[in-house]
Design a protein around this motif. Sequence first.
Motif, mmCIF file in Angstrom:
data_model
loop_
_atom_site.group_PDB
_atom_site.id
_atom_site.type_symbol
_atom_site.label_atom_id
_atom_site.label_comp_id
_atom_site.label_asym_id
_atom_site.label_seq_id
_atom_site.Cartn_x
_atom_site.Cartn_y
_atom_site.Cartn_z
ATOM 1 N N GLY A 1 0.811 -1.206 0.000
ATOM 2 C CA GLY A 1 0.000 0.000 0.000
ATOM 3 C C GLY A 1 0.845 1.257 0.000
ATOM 4 N N LEU A 2 0.135 2.383 0.035
ATOM 5 C CA LEU A 2 0.806 3.678 0.041
ATOM 6 C C LEU A 2 1.467 3.932 1.384
ATOM 7 N N GLU A 3 2.607 4.578 1.352
ATOM 8 C CA GLU A 3 3.357 4.877 2.565
ATOM 9 C C GLU A 3 3.757 6.352 2.570
ATOM 10 N N TRP A 4 3.439 7.026 3.667
ATOM 11 C CA TRP A 4 3.855 8.416 3.817
ATOM 12 C C TRP A 4 5.365 8.493 3.943
ATOM 13 N N ILE A 5 5.935 9.533 3.352
ATOM 14 C CA ILE A 5 7.358 9.780 3.527
ATOM 15 C C ILE A 5 7.555 11.076 4.301
ATOM 16 N N GLY A 6 6.931 12.139 3.831
ATOM 17 C CA GLY A 6 7.080 13.418 4.507
ATOM 18 C C GLY A 6 6.462 14.531 3.693
ATOM 19 N N TYR A 7 6.693 15.749 4.180
ATOM 20 C CA TYR A 7 6.124 16.885 3.478
ATOM 21 C C TYR A 7 6.925 18.152 3.732
ATOM 22 N N ILE A 8 6.596 19.171 2.939
ATOM 23 C CA ILE A 8 7.133 20.508 3.150
ATOM 24 C C ILE A 8 5.955 21.467 3.143
ATOM 25 N N THR A 9 5.921 22.375 4.094
ATOM 26 C CA THR A 9 4.799 23.293 4.203
ATOM 27 C C THR A 9 4.965 24.476 3.263
ATOM 28 N N PRO B 1 9.418 9.165 11.191
ATOM 29 C CA PRO B 1 10.568 8.791 12.031
ATOM 30 C C PRO B 1 11.462 7.704 11.444
ATOM 31 N N SER B 2 10.855 6.719 10.792
ATOM 32 C CA SER B 2 11.661 5.609 10.279
ATOM 33 C C SER B 2 12.557 6.019 9.112
ATOM 34 N N LEU B 3 12.268 7.154 8.507
ATOM 35 C CA LEU B 3 13.048 7.598 7.358
ATOM 36 C C LEU B 3 13.780 8.906 7.605
ATOM 37 N N ILE B 4 13.577 9.513 8.752
ATOM 38 C CA ILE B 4 14.050 10.870 8.966
ATOM 39 C C ILE B 4 15.555 11.004 8.794
ATOM 40 N N SER B 5 16.306 9.974 9.135
ATOM 41 C CA SER B 5 17.767 10.083 9.028
ATOM 42 C C SER B 5 18.252 9.965 7.587
ATOM 43 N N THR C 1 11.536 18.858 -3.721
ATOM 44 C CA THR C 1 12.447 17.741 -3.973
ATOM 45 C C THR C 1 12.541 16.833 -2.764
ATOM 46 N N LEU C 2 12.626 15.558 -3.039
ATOM 47 C CA LEU C 2 12.867 14.550 -2.002
ATOM 48 C C LEU C 2 14.221 13.925 -2.268
ATOM 49 N N GLN C 3 15.077 13.971 -1.284
ATOM 50 C CA GLN C 3 16.377 13.324 -1.392
ATOM 51 C C GLN C 3 16.431 12.154 -0.409
ATOM 52 N N LEU C 4 16.798 11.009 -0.919
ATOM 53 C CA LEU C 4 16.914 9.797 -0.111
ATOM 54 C C LEU C 4 18.360 9.348 -0.147
ATOM 55 N N SER C 5 18.942 9.163 0.997
ATOM 56 C CA SER C 5 20.353 8.767 1.047
ATOM 57 C C SER C 5 20.492 7.324 1.514
#
Length: 117
Positions: free
Chosen positions: A46-54, A63-67, A81-85
Amino acid sequence: QVQLQESGPGLVKPSQTVSLTCTVSGDSITTDYYYWIWIRQPPGKGLEWIGYITAGGTTYSIPSLISRTSISRDTSKNQFTLQLSSVTPEYTAVYYCNRAPRPYKDWGQGTQVTVSS
């Protein structure tokens, strides 16, 4: 009519950094009250939230992806833009952008990210 266009590199190797862009047309990412979201859908899940910008530029990542996530924007281009490291194969998914609350019913096509060596 609002259009959401996600773009990204497609295939990446584990441990690399991925940068995805959402280009918004027909609306402004600085409009008060709304925030601009990233979500993803792994294959078969299913769909999974990652984050947002206001609208004011404040960011939030789950929290699980914040780092490993960074969300930013270019207001002159009306893009965010979303950057994933340090990505792993578990990051393989279709990534979508939209706004909240009241997301646009016409989602973009998403951008496929495949993490594989």
